[in-house]
Design a protein around this motif. Structure first.
Motif, short mmCIF file in Angstrom:
data_model
loop_
_atom_site.label_atom_id
_atom_site.label_comp_id
_atom_site.label_asym_id
_atom_site.label_seq_id
_atom_site.Cartn_x
_atom_site.Cartn_y
_atom_site.Cartn_z
N VAL A 1 30.74 65.80 37.73
CA VAL A 1 31.85 65.16 38.42
C VAL A 1 33.03 66.10 38.53
CG1 VAL A 1 33.49 63.25 38.39
CG2 VAL A 1 31.13 62.86 37.69
N ILE A 2 33.49 66.27 39.77
CA ILE A 2 34.75 66.98 40.05
C ILE A 2 35.74 65.91 40.50
CG2 ILE A 2 35.88 68.75 41.43
CD1 ILE A 2 33.07 69.97 41.91
N ALA A 3 36.86 65.79 39.80
CA ALA A 3 37.83 64.74 40.12
C ALA A 3 39.17 65.36 40.50
CB ALA A 3 38.02 63.80 38.94
N THR A 4 39.84 64.74 41.46
CA THR A 4 41.19 65.17 41.80
C THR A 4 42.20 64.18 41.23
OG1 THR A 4 41.66 63.98 43.88
CG2 THR A 4 40.17 65.89 44.00
N ALA A 5 43.38 64.70 40.90
CA ALA A 5 44.49 63.87 40.43
C ALA A 5 45.76 64.70 40.59
CB ALA A 5 44.29 63.43 38.99
N GLY A 6 46.91 64.05 40.36
CA GLY A 6 48.17 64.75 40.54
C GLY A 6 48.89 65.00 39.23
N GLY A 7 48.95 66.25 38.80
CA GLY A 7 49.70 66.61 37.60
C GLY A 7 48.83 66.78 36.39
N PRO A 8 49.27 67.62 35.45
CA PRO A 8 48.47 67.93 34.26
C PRO A 8 48.08 66.73 33.42
CG PRO A 8 50.31 69.46 34.49
CD PRO A 8 50.53 68.39 35.50
N ALA A 9 48.98 65.77 33.24
CA ALA A 9 48.69 64.61 32.39
C ALA A 9 47.52 63.80 32.95
CB ALA A 9 49.92 63.74 32.23
N LYS A 10 47.55 63.55 34.25
CA LYS A 10 46.47 62.76 34.86
C LYS A 10 45.16 63.55 34.89
CE LYS A 10 49.28 59.66 37.69
NZ LYS A 10 49.54 59.13 39.05
N LEU A 11 45.25 64.85 35.09
CA LEU A 11 44.05 65.67 35.08
C LEU A 11 43.37 65.64 33.71
CD1 LEU A 11 45.34 68.79 37.07
CD2 LEU A 11 43.76 67.03 37.89
N GLU A 12 44.18 65.68 32.65
CA GLU A 12 43.64 65.64 31.30
C GLU A 12 42.97 64.29 31.03
OE1 GLU A 12 42.29 66.78 27.77
OE2 GLU A 12 43.26 68.08 29.25
N LYS A 13 43.57 63.20 31.49
CA LYS A 13 42.98 61.88 31.29
C LYS A 13 41.67 61.73 32.07
CE LYS A 13 47.23 59.41 30.16
NZ LYS A 13 48.19 58.33 30.56
N ALA A 14 41.61 62.34 33.26
CA ALA A 14 40.37 62.31 34.03
C ALA A 14 39.25 63.02 33.27
CB ALA A 14 40.58 62.95 35.40
N LYS A 15 39.59 64.12 32.61
CA LYS A 15 38.58 64.83 31.82
C LYS A 15 38.15 64.01 30.60
CE LYS A 15 38.22 69.22 31.70
NZ LYS A 15 38.32 70.67 31.47
N GLU A 16 39.09 63.29 30.01
CA GLU A 16 38.75 62.42 28.88
C GLU A 16 37.78 61.32 29.29
OE1 GLU A 16 42.42 60.96 27.34
OE2 GLU A 16 43.10 62.92 26.62
N LEU A 17 37.85 60.89 30.55
CA LEU A 17 36.93 59.86 31.04
C LEU A 17 35.55 60.42 31.35
CD1 LEU A 17 38.92 57.56 33.53
CD2 LEU A 17 37.94 56.95 31.32
N GLY A 18 35.44 61.74 31.45
CA GLY A 18 34.13 62.33 31.70
C GLY A 18 34.07 63.34 32.82
N ALA A 19 35.17 63.53 33.56
CA ALA A 19 35.16 64.52 34.64
C ALA A 19 34.86 65.91 34.06
CB ALA A 19 36.48 64.52 35.38
N ASP A 20 33.94 66.62 34.71
CA ASP A 20 33.57 67.96 34.25
C ASP A 20 34.57 69.01 34.73
OD1 ASP A 20 30.75 67.46 33.06
OD2 ASP A 20 30.71 66.45 35.01
N GLU A 21 35.09 68.80 35.93
CA GLU A 21 36.07 69.72 36.51
C GLU A 21 37.16 68.88 37.15
OE1 GLU A 21 35.57 72.82 35.98
OE2 GLU A 21 33.41 72.99 35.65
#
Length: 330
Positions: free
Chosen positions: A181-201
């Motif tokens: 899974v490659i996920a987009t989000a806005g800003g470092p905090a949201k990107l980190e949370k997306a990775k915590e949910l399982g996003a690989d990139e």
């Protein structure tokens, strides 16, 4: 204008149950309804809200009395009559299908009356706040990925807007199929949370070019499947990110409905574009089993009292949230 005021306690019809609401949650749809949509026919004052969970405190004369006291969540869409679509299990395609809070009066209240069929036992040990965060976004994402796009094991999946309600659901569902899974989000905090949910990139869609980053991350191949719901601002990048025989599935267009698509790329790369709206009652029962087993989990961003529903809407409109904004009756 949003107002918090008293209203008569609803009485359940013969086929309805009365729910004491433990929690409800916001969706981006609530903002659209407030702004006004040409297809809506609202009678003011109008109650918003498509998601809720609570306790059944009364049932109509045609309902099962043993359900009194049961903890339930509310299926967000309803139909009023049997049609060919409902007979085929496609209730979300029925002519009178609509969502609470948009077509039918909503759930942002202390007590609501809903059809017995829409009151479904809460799976596992989810709290009311967690249960109210599940139905609309997870059903939408499940129908998009599993029902429409036919996601397959080990595919590469791009989730646009991974910090939204449907986005965080899509990340988790794709990981059930062991996808990258490659996920987009806005800003470092949201990107980190997306990775915590399982996003690989992850890709910062405010700072980086989505299509260029996908090209790099996939060694120029592209992804098999794009989960879209943003619309005009991202659709071009989504289409350009697809590998041969890739699919886009979309359920919305929060940044605008008008976009362009290069038809040469469409047919030369064997691409396909799918539209999706909500999901079926059967699919809701299917995905709730994964909450029962702890394989999917709701993400609660923040909690507001019902008396401060305006503050909840302001947080959603500002785009500061990750996951679901929950409202709890005072």
């Amino acid at each position: 204008m949003i107002r918090y005021e008293d209203a008569p306690e609803p009485r359940p019809r013969p086929d309805e149950v009365l729910l004491r609401v433990g929690a409800c949650s916001l969706n981006h749809l609530d903002l659209w309804v407030r702004k006004g949509l040409p297809t809506l026919r609202l009678k003011f004052p109008w109650i918003l809200g498509s998601d809720a969970a609570g306790e059944i405190v009364e049932v109509g004369e045609l309902c099962d009395r043993s359900k009194i006291g049961q903890r339930v969540l509310v299926a967000p869409g309803r139909t009023l009559r049997s049609t060919a679509e409902t007979a085929h299990g496609r209730d979300n395609a029925a002519p009178d299908y609509g969502l609470f809070g948009a077509v039918y009066p909503g759930l942002n209240a202390e007590y609501v009356a809903v059809p017995e069929a829409n009151a479904i036992a809460i799976p596992g040990d989810l709290s009311y706040e967690e249960a109210a965060s599940v139905p609309l976004v997870f059903l939408t994402a499940w129908h998009m990925l599993v029902g429409i796009a036919k996601i397959r094991m080990l595919e590469e999946v791009l989730v646009i807007g991974g910090s939204s309600g449907v986005g965080m659901a899509a990340i988790q569902i794709a990981k059930l199929f062991h996808c990258r899974v490659i996920a987009t989000a806005g800003g470092p905090a949201k990107l980190e949370k997306a990775k915590e949910l399982g996003a690989d990139e992850v890709i910062d869609h405010y700072e980086q070019s989505i299509k260029n980053e996908v090209r790099t991350l996939t060694r120029r191949r592209g992804v098999d499947l794009v989960f879209e719901h943003v619309g005009a601002a991202t659709f071009g990048h989504s289409a350009a990110s697809l590998a041969r025989y890739g699919r886009i599935v979309t359920c919305g267009a929060t940044t605008g409905f008008e976009t362009t698509l290069n038809l040469g790329h469409l047919f030369s790369k064997h691409l396909s574009v799918h539209g999706s709206y909500m999901g079926t009652m059967g699919e809701l029962y299917d995905l709730l089993q994964f909450f029962e087993r702890g394989l999917l989990r709701p993400v609660v961003d923040s909690r507001f009292p019902l008396s401060d529903v305006r503050g909840a809407h302001e947080r959603m409109a500002a785009g500061k949230h990750f996951g679901k904004i929950v409202i709890v009756p005072d």
